[in-house]
Design an enzyme around this catalytic site. Structure first.
Site, PDB file in Angstrom:
ATOM      1  N   GLN A 168      39.377 -10.429 -22.106  1.00  0.00           N
ATOM      2  CA  GLN A 168      39.414 -11.385 -20.996  1.00  0.00           C
ATOM      3  C   GLN A 168      39.318 -12.827 -21.506  1.00  0.00           C
ATOM      4  O   GLN A 168      38.870 -13.719 -20.792  1.00  0.00           O
ATOM      5  CB  GLN A 168      38.298 -11.083 -19.998  1.00  0.00           C
ATOM      6  CG  GLN A 168      38.568  -9.846 -19.170  1.00  0.00           C
ATOM      7  CD  GLN A 168      39.910  -9.921 -18.439  1.00  0.00           C
ATOM      8  OE1 GLN A 168      40.288 -10.956 -17.911  1.00  0.00           O
ATOM      9  NE2 GLN A 168      40.647  -8.818 -18.422  1.00  0.00           N
ATOM     10  N   SER A 169      39.752 -13.060 -22.747  1.00  0.00           N
ATOM     11  CA  SER A 169      39.673 -14.403 -23.327  1.00  0.00           C
ATOM     12  C   SER A 169      40.573 -15.394 -22.597  1.00  0.00           C
ATOM     13  O   SER A 169      41.790 -15.191 -22.479  1.00  0.00           O
ATOM     14  CB  SER A 169      40.095 -14.322 -24.805  1.00  0.00           C
ATOM     15  OG  SER A 169      40.361 -15.613 -25.298  1.00  0.00           O
ATOM     16  N   ASN A 170      39.956 -16.476 -22.132  1.00  0.00           N
ATOM     17  CA  ASN A 170      40.731 -17.576 -21.538  1.00  0.00           C
ATOM     18  C   ASN A 170      41.488 -18.317 -22.622  1.00  0.00           C
ATOM     19  O   ASN A 170      42.597 -18.798 -22.415  1.00  0.00           O
ATOM     20  CB  ASN A 170      39.791 -18.551 -20.827  1.00  0.00           C
ATOM     21  CG  ASN A 170      39.018 -17.868 -19.732  1.00  0.00           C
ATOM     22  OD1 ASN A 170      39.613 -17.360 -18.794  1.00  0.00           O
ATOM     23  ND2 ASN A 170      37.699 -17.820 -19.860  1.00  0.00           N
TER      24      ASN A 170
END
Ligand SMILES: Cc1ncc(COP(=O)(O)O)c(C=O)c1O
Length: 328
Positions: free
Chosen positions: A73-75
Site C-alpha cells: 500500500q505504498s503511496n
C-alpha cells in the site's frame, strides 16, 4: 539554483487553510492544514515533491528505468509509477508480501499506472533493489534506484523547497505558525523540513510523529535523517553542526506497528472527516493526526498557539482497510 533543477509533476503551492470547526472544539488553539494531499500526481501526496527531484536526476543521468520499493500500500510506489508514466520511464516496484488475489488501493493504482510489480515477501524496504538492477542492466536498461520512501538528499530537496513555499505562503496569508505536525517514516520529509527551516529561517517547532517503529536495513530513522541532513548541508551551504540528539521523533504512537490500524487511527480519520470533510489515510496521516489530537487534548502545547497539520496524502490505502473503517 539547485532547488529549481526539478521535473514538474505537481500543483504547487498546495493550499493552507484553517480547520475552523476543530479549532472551535479546541478553543486553546488555532488549527490549520497544509494540503499536500492535493499535489495531483495520481491521488496526490508528499512524494510528489521528492519525485520532482528524483525523476530529474534520473533523466540527467540518461536513465530509462526507475526501481523502487515499499509496502503493497505504498503511496511512494504509487506516485513513482505515475511519475514514470509522465516522464516516459519504465517503472519496477519491489513490494513486500505475497501477491494478493485482488489488487486494492495503492497496489491497484500502481498496477494501472503501468508499473512492473515484483512481490518480495518479508522484504519491503528495498533489500533486493541492487540485485534487480544488475539483472535489468544485463538486458540493456540504464537503471536509477530510488531508495525506500524516496529518502535520500535528492528526494529531501522536495521538502527543502516545500519550506520555502510555506514561508512565502505564511507571509502572504498573514499567518504565524508555532508548531507543525506531520507523519515521519523513512525520514526524507523530516530531513528536508529541518534543512529548509534553517535555510529559509522559518522559526517553527517540528512535531514529527513516527509511523514505523522498525529500523531501515539496520539503521534507525534518526540516523537516516542525520545522514541526509549532513549530505544536504554541504550542497545547500548550511553552516550548522547537526547531531543525533537534535533529531526528534515522537515515538508515542507507533506501538501497533507499521500498517496496523487501531481504534486511534480510525477515530482520527472520523474526526477530520466529519468535522472538516477531509480524508486522511489509515497508515500515515491518521497516526500523525491522532498524535496531534492527543497533544491538544492533553494541552501539551503553548495556549493560544497556531498549529499546522501537514497533510502528506495517502488516501488510496483507505480502500484496503474497508473492513476496519466501516462504522457500526
Ligand atoms: C502519506 C504519507 N505521509 C507521510 C509519509 C512519510 O514520509 P517520509 O517517508 O519522507 O518520512 C509517507 C511515506 O511513505 C506517506 O506515504
Amino acid at each position: 539554483m539547485l532547488l529549481n533543477n526539478k521535473y514538474d509533476l505537481g500543483f504547487f503551492p498546495t493550499p493552507i487553510h484553517a480547520l475552523s470547526k476543530l479549532s472551535l472544539k479546541h478553543p486553546d488553539f488555532n488549527l490549520f492544514i497544509k494540503r499536500d494531499d492535493l499535489t495531483g500526481l495520481a491521488g496526490g501526496g508528499n512524494k510528489t515533491r521528492k519525485l520532482e527531484y528524483l525523476v530529474q536526476d534520473a533523466l540527467n543521468n540518461n536513465c530509462d528505468l526507475i526501481l523502487t520499493a515499499g509496502a503493497q500500500q505504498s503511496n511512494h510506489c504509487r506516485q513513482t509509477a505515475a511519475a514514470c508514466s509522465i516522464a516516459g520511464l519504465e517503472c519496477h516496484l519491489l513490494l513486500g508480501g505475497a501477491e494478493p488475489e485482488i489488487y486494492e488501493g495503492n497496489l491497484l493504482l500502481s498496477y494501472i499506472l503501468g508499473a512492473k510489480i515484483h512481490f518480495t515477501g518479508e522484504d519491503r524496504k528495498g533489500e533486493g533493489l541492487e540485485s534487480l538492477k544488475t539483472k535489468l542492466e544485463k538486458k540493456g536498461n540504464r537503471c536509477y534506484i530510488i531508495p525506500y520512501g524516496g529518502s535520500n538528499i535528492t528526494g529531501a530537496l522536495g521538502f527543502v523547497n516545500a519550506i520555502k513555499e510555506l514561508k512565502y505562503q505564511l507571509i502572504k496569508q498573514n499567518i504565524n505558525i508555532d508548531y507543525i505536525f506531520f507523519a515521519s517514516s523513512s525520514g526524507g520529509t523530516q530531513a528536508g523540513m529541518i534543512l529548509g527551516s534553517d535555510l529559509f529561517d522559518l522559526d517553527v517547532e517540528l512535531y514529527p510523529i513516527n509511523i514505523d517503529k522498525e529500523e531501515n536495513m539496520g539503521s534507525s530513522t534518526e540516523n537516516n535523517i542525520l545522514n541526509i541532513i549532513n549530505d544536504g548541508k554541504k550542497i545547500l551551504n548550511i553552516k550548522k553542526d547537526y547531531q543525533l540528539k537534535d533529531i526528534s521523533l515522537i515515538r508515542d504512537y507507533d506501538k501497533a506497528g507499521y500498517g496496523n490500524v487501531t481504534e486511534e487511527e480510525i477515530n482520527a480519520i472520523k474526526e477530520l472527516a466529519t468535522n472538516e470533510g477531509i480524508i486522511i489515510d489509515p497508515v500515515y496521516t491518521a497516526r500523525a493526526f491522532n498524535g496531534m489530537l492527543d497533544h491538544l487534548n492533553k494541552k501539551k502545547l503553548k495556549p493560544k498557539s497556531n498549529i499546522l497539520f501537514w497533510h502528506t496524502g495517502g488516501f488510496p490505502s483507505i480502500f484496503n482497510y474497508a473492513d476496519k473503517l466501516k462504522y457500526k
